[in-house]
Motif scaffolding. Structure first.
Motif, PDB file in Angstrom:
ATOM      1  N   GLU A 151       0.838  -1.195   0.000  1.00  0.00           N
ATOM      2  CA  GLU A 151       0.000   0.000   0.000  1.00  0.00           C
ATOM      3  C   GLU A 151       0.875   1.249   0.000  1.00  0.00           C
ATOM      4  O   GLU A 151       2.039   1.212   0.400  1.00  0.00           O
ATOM      5  N   MET A 152       0.286   2.348  -0.461  1.00  0.00           N
ATOM      6  CA  MET A 152       0.948   3.644  -0.388  1.00  0.00           C
ATOM      7  C   MET A 152       0.037   4.600   0.364  1.00  0.00           C
ATOM      8  O   MET A 152      -1.178   4.595   0.159  1.00  0.00           O
ATOM      9  N   GLU A 153       0.648   5.410   1.209  1.00  0.00           N
ATOM     10  CA  GLU A 153      -0.103   6.313   2.069  1.00  0.00           C
ATOM     11  C   GLU A 153       0.109   7.758   1.640  1.00  0.00           C
ATOM     12  O   GLU A 153       1.229   8.182   1.335  1.00  0.00           O
ATOM     13  N   LEU A 154      -0.979   8.512   1.616  1.00  0.00           N
ATOM     14  CA  LEU A 154      -0.911   9.921   1.242  1.00  0.00           C
ATOM     15  C   LEU A 154      -0.178  10.710   2.332  1.00  0.00           C
ATOM     16  O   LEU A 154      -0.587  10.695   3.494  1.00  0.00           O
ATOM     17  N   VAL A 155       0.912  11.384   1.959  1.00  0.00           N
ATOM     18  CA  VAL A 155       1.693  12.154   2.935  1.00  0.00           C
ATOM     19  C   VAL A 155       1.656  13.654   2.656  1.00  0.00           C
ATOM     20  O   VAL A 155       2.007  14.455   3.531  1.00  0.00           O
ATOM     21  N   ALA A 156       1.245  14.029   1.444  1.00  0.00           N
ATOM     22  CA  ALA A 156       1.171  15.456   1.108  1.00  0.00           C
ATOM     23  C   ALA A 156       0.181  15.653  -0.029  1.00  0.00           C
ATOM     24  O   ALA A 156       0.057  14.798  -0.909  1.00  0.00           O
ATOM     25  N   HIS A 157      -0.520  16.772   0.001  1.00  0.00           N
ATOM     26  CA  HIS A 157      -1.463  17.076  -1.079  1.00  0.00           C
ATOM     27  C   HIS A 157      -1.598  18.583  -1.199  1.00  0.00           C
ATOM     28  O   HIS A 157      -1.344  19.332  -0.249  1.00  0.00           O
ATOM     29  N   HIS A 158      -2.025  19.019  -2.371  1.00  0.00           N
ATOM     30  CA  HIS A 158      -2.224  20.449  -2.603  1.00  0.00           C
ATOM     31  C   HIS A 158      -3.288  20.623  -3.681  1.00  0.00           C
ATOM     32  O   HIS A 158      -3.274  19.956  -4.704  1.00  0.00           O
TER      33      HIS A 158
END
Length: 254
Positions: free
Chosen positions: A71-78
């Protein structure tokens, strides 16, 4: 370039560089951002903001691999509401394909196989997604997704630039993790050092009282009964007194 010229002089100026080569200026600017002292999340969100402005895109996300590697986890968004996008599997979607194939992928949202995902991304106004794997030291650390709400024309130069920027972000993430691990080890060593120091202090405190008593008793015994002892006895008293005094001196240094 120097042929026929004795010297070339170009002023080191950010504005001048940006005017001459916008792509190179972006790489240098992002390098400065990634080397800042902000938190990793803050640095990544700041980087996404600059990339979206440069490429005139709407939203960006950065996912990092979880420990299991599935799995990959969201660590940053804009520029996007992250609701419903907190995790992605490496076995599905654009992001998973980009990671598994180590490839840059640009694709319309409507072409996703998962209709629920299509509906979710479409509801957020996304039309096209660009996925860049984050690779450093031959390891895929995650993926960067940039998205737009309109049709997009991509040139190879832009794709190469995104791949290079993805590598920079991966290096920054890797360095941040190494720094975090180093910090944890330093804290562990500091804790062990303090434990040893406290133990040594406790031992010193516990030994001091009997050492004082032993030193005093030996002196009194030597003064009162010394004349009655033979040379061997007086020598033993001297050794006992010396050892007790050394124990006291040792305790004072801890």
């Amino acid at each position: 370039m120097l042929r026929g010229k004795p010297q070339i002089s170009v002023k080191v100026d950010d504005k001048g560089l940006k005017a001459r080569n916008k792509e190179l200026a972006l790489i240098l600017e992002l390098s400065s951002v990634l080397a800042s002292s902000f938190s990793l999340q803050g640095v990544l969100e700041n980087s996404l903001s600059r990339l979206l402005d440069f490429f005139d895109l709407r939203a960006g996300r950065i996912y990092l691999m979880t420990e299991g590697g599935k799995e990959m986890e969201l660590v940053a968004h804009h520029g996007i509401d992250p609701g419903g996008l907190e995790q992605v599997s490496v076995d599905t979607g654009f992001s998973g394909k980009a990671v598994k194939t180590r490839s840059f992928i640009a694709q319309h949202v409507s072409e996703l196989g998962d209709q629920k995902r299509v509906a979710l991304l479409s509801s957020k106004g996304l039309h096209t997604v660009l996925c860049t794997p984050l690779i450093t030291r031959d390891q895929v650390l995650g993926v960067m997704n940039l998205a737009t709400d309109k049709e997009l024309i991509l040139k190879q130069d832009s794709i190469d630039l995104l791949i290079a920027l993805g590598n920079q972000i991966a290096v920054a993430v890797d360095n941040a993790r190494l720094y975090e691990d180093l910090g944890a080890k330093v804290d562990e060593l500091t804790e062990k050092k303090n434990t040893i120091k406290f133990f040594a202090y406790s031992v010193s405190h516990d030994l001091k009282s009997p050492a004082v008593s032993l030193c005093g008793l030996t002196k009194r015994f030597s003064e009162k009964y010394g004349p009655m002892l033979d040379e061997k006895g007086r020598e033993h008293c001297s050794h006992i007194l010396k050892s007790a005094e050394e124990m006291l001196a040792l305790g004072d240094t801890i």
